[in-house]
Design an enzyme around this catalytic site. Structure first.
Site, PDB file in Angstrom:
ATOM      1  N   GLU A 139       0.867  -1.149  -0.058  1.00 47.05           N
ATOM      2  CA  GLU A 139       0.094   0.160   0.018  1.00 47.05           C
ATOM      3  C   GLU A 139       0.824   1.527  -0.079  1.00 47.05           C
ATOM      4  OE1 GLU A 139      -4.124  -1.581   2.037  1.00 47.05           O
ATOM      5  OE2 GLU A 139      -2.641  -0.430   3.265  1.00 47.05           O
ATOM      6  N   MET A 180       3.885   1.953  -1.193  1.00 46.45           N
ATOM      7  CA  MET A 180       4.590   2.255  -2.374  1.00 46.45           C
ATOM      8  C   MET A 180       3.551   2.659  -3.743  1.00 46.45           C
ATOM      9  SD  MET A 180       7.905  -0.146  -2.427  1.00 46.45           S
ATOM     10  CE  MET A 180       8.838   0.050  -0.839  1.00 46.45           C
ATOM     11  N   ARG A 181       2.159   2.781  -3.453  1.00 44.96           N
ATOM     12  CA  ARG A 181       1.371   3.212  -4.305  1.00 44.96           C
ATOM     13  C   ARG A 181       1.499   4.902  -4.212  1.00 44.96           C
ATOM     14  NH1 ARG A 181      -2.946   0.871  -6.208  1.00 44.96           N
ATOM     15  NH2 ARG A 181      -2.568   2.536  -7.625  1.00 44.96           N
ATOM     16  N   ARG A 204      -3.886   7.715   4.912  1.00 45.19           N
ATOM     17  CA  ARG A 204      -3.435   6.621   5.624  1.00 45.19           C
ATOM     18  C   ARG A 204      -3.791   6.779   7.233  1.00 45.19           C
ATOM     19  NH1 ARG A 204      -3.669   3.166   1.393  1.00 45.19           N
ATOM     20  NH2 ARG A 204      -2.342   3.869  -0.375  1.00 45.19           N
TER      21      ARG A 204
END
Lengths: 242, 242, 242, 242
Positions: free
Chosen positions: A85, A87-88, A196
């Site tokens: 998630e 590295m998106r 996040r």
């Protein structure tokens, strides 16, 4: 045969940082040509007060570029499903990660702690989560640990037979830990935090997986320490990245 | 209980594309104000010949921006360990991927085909790979399949017990397949190809994992079809992204 | 000596585009594995209705990536002071522009039309503008035209004396027109539109210079034609880029 | 009426920086899990020697990401025609610039120094430049200064009549100076240097305009001071950004 270890946490260490709230102000003020930095303490105090007002103005009106002239480098340990998630996030983020092609990965796997909610309710995009009962907690622990141990055993078996690391690792679960250096700036960091973390005061609600939120919370602590006025303004105006 | 399936291939489907070699030329020529497009067939032929010369000039001298005014959207199916490498490409790449939080992942896992080299030699950064013997091939197949099946069994067991998908999936190996839409342009695609294929005529040698190279090779085929002059110039000048 | 020409408009031509509202839907649906495209007309109608709901959901909740799998290439003519603002847009934008180093720039300069407000009120960051009187309009026209003509005369004089184009152009005003190809996707375009247009229904108000807003308005028209559901959702949810 | 001033130089001041050659090494070594930093002086010396080898390896093989975990913030004064080229650098660059909408621009303009070549030879894309004779030098000075003075006079005249700054500035030549904060990292800086300096040992030759090269040369000096091993490796391997 290596002993498999289990963790329920993530770790975030600040390696280096540069740039403060005053750097934001300096960069913003060049638009009007008043970007000099105060030199004595009275000017400094006055300056911090003006800084607060200017930073809140920039945040509220989404003037984002003054928040880019700074840097945070973190060393983060987290399971691969978190990295997937993480590295998106492409813009304003730099990564160097441990490689399963170049080294034997260590036998450390993530298991949910007792306080981690296990049961989801509602629909995709806006799940809520509730704890789950003791039985559910127990069988989750058992299932996950059993697979992790078997997978790591086969991994080492294959390595022992001369199979390339990049092939042997195919059997490893996404809960295995990996480490990376992550560099970002306050603007890209705020974009990350807005997506996040889950907050009641977010103007645009997000529903992150708990494990990446655990990473985000530690990053936010460093952010608050390093740039307190910027972090406060971020929170005041609904946790929207400018 | 679902039947676990095994694949040794990857799939790349071209969903849409726009822009050709002539678009490269048009964009480049605006610098000198001669960017009009030919309207009759003689002009077109002459134009393609001039196009070839101009594209080779741009490639050789690394003038990259004219190669950005085009688009390729692919639908790709590949194991997660391939996606992990793929998504390190940040600039000029857009992604939407299947989510293990929102859906039950399908029981499809990667196993190396017999022709996939299993044994590495040399040192990190410049490995070479050799086939491995029959025994090595057999035990790799057995180990991987055994872990995949056990992991997927536990995954379904946890789902059946009401555990959230995002928790249950923690035990799934990185060899499980996932699908994504990937959009890029010729410039970012060439950057990808230069790093994710191994060629003798590369000016800067790369040592990609075979499975991502299998994806790259299919992407390159579409690239050659859509922009043959650009692709030829890319190869002629050492597979360096301009 | 060349005749100097004056314009009060900008031009935006759509060169190519690919991707529709349905592409947004397709990309978004891969997260749940339901990304197939309808094949018959009833399915299509049903599909467009579902598409509308999904696109509005994505926009409202700021799920941005599904809006990246598409492309618009524009050929734009505008004064350099507009390009200076335009090219601050870095992400999801590709540019190729006319070069004052490689060609003689044409004698075309921007002058405000009578309806362009000339007088600013309020403070930096939130100016409002009012028309100005006839005298102000007249002297603005006179002053600007006089400088443009003198500057272009000296430019041609220097070129005639063998001075390099890149040196001679130093005297040219920022109101001279330049042309460029600009490629973006719906997401980067919406980010541009949110900052470069002024709307009462914007959640975050912007105060663009009128001339770049004239460019933005024409780009928005093409956007509305190509992706009507996306454009409508953008407007409905406060003109915030997802 | 303000006195118009003329400059023939550019200025580049380093505002802040963080990250050294050792940070490159640390980030690169996490791939093999050996990213700890030496604590005593012997280890340090050994470490710097190993660092040199590793950095040269990374540069030669174009492993770029380890060079991103660092930051340089510059305050730069240069003519607008230089900024126009500078801001084409999108990736890994952050900008905040003086605004002609928010403040009256100062009457400072660029004129070529005697040593600046004035006459171009050869063709677009690969010009060479030669000095020009005394007459050419003299008339260039005269023409440019005359236009600058007239333009600035009209600019102040319009401001005095109540015309908005953003309108009055339309007549200002692209040689007027502007200031900006520019933040980049070693990787994006090397990309800039490879394109904006002309060197005999460049693997891919570039033909920058002299004035942006003057900026680049000063940036390179800071780069050499801050990251000497990285800068040396950049030069050794043909000034190609990794």
């Amino acid at each position: 045969v290596s002993d498999v270890r289990f963790r329920s946490d993530v770790s975030v260490e600040l390696i280096q940082s540069v740039g403060t709230d005053l750097t934001v102000v300096q960069a913003a003020r060049i638009s009007t040509g008043r970007d000099s930095v105060p030199v004595d303490i009275d000017d400094w105090t006055k300056s911090m007060s003006e800084a607060d007002g200017l930073i809140r103005f920039l945040m509220k009106n989404r003037h984002g570029t003054p928040f880019e002239h700074n840097l945070f480098t973190f060393r983060i340990e987290a399971p691969i499903f978190v990295w997937r998630e993480f590295m998106r996030h492409r813009i304003g983020f730099s990564y160097n990660e441990e490689s399963g092609r170049y080294k034997q990965l260590e036998p450390v796997f993530y298991v949910p702690a007792r306080e981690r909610n296990l049961v989801q309710q509602g629909k995709a995009g806006a799940y809520t989560f509730v704890p789950g009962n003791e039985a559910q907690y127990g069988l989750t622990q058992d299932s996950l640990r059993r697979v992790y141990e078997e997978a790591y055993t086969e991994y080492e078996f294959l390595l022992g037979k001369g199979i390339a690391k990049e092939v042997a690792r195919m059997c490893l679960p996404v809960a295995i830990y990996s480490s990376a250096y992550v560099t970002c700036n306050a603007r890209s960091l705020m974009s990350f935090l807005s997506l996040r973390t889950k907050h009641e005061d977010s103007k645009f609600p997000s529903f992150p997986q708990r494990e990446i939120e655990m990473v985000a919370e530690q990053m936010e602590d460093y952010f608050v320490s390093q740039m307190p006025l910027t972090a406060a303004a971020f929170r005041e105006y609904g946790r929207v990245s400018p």
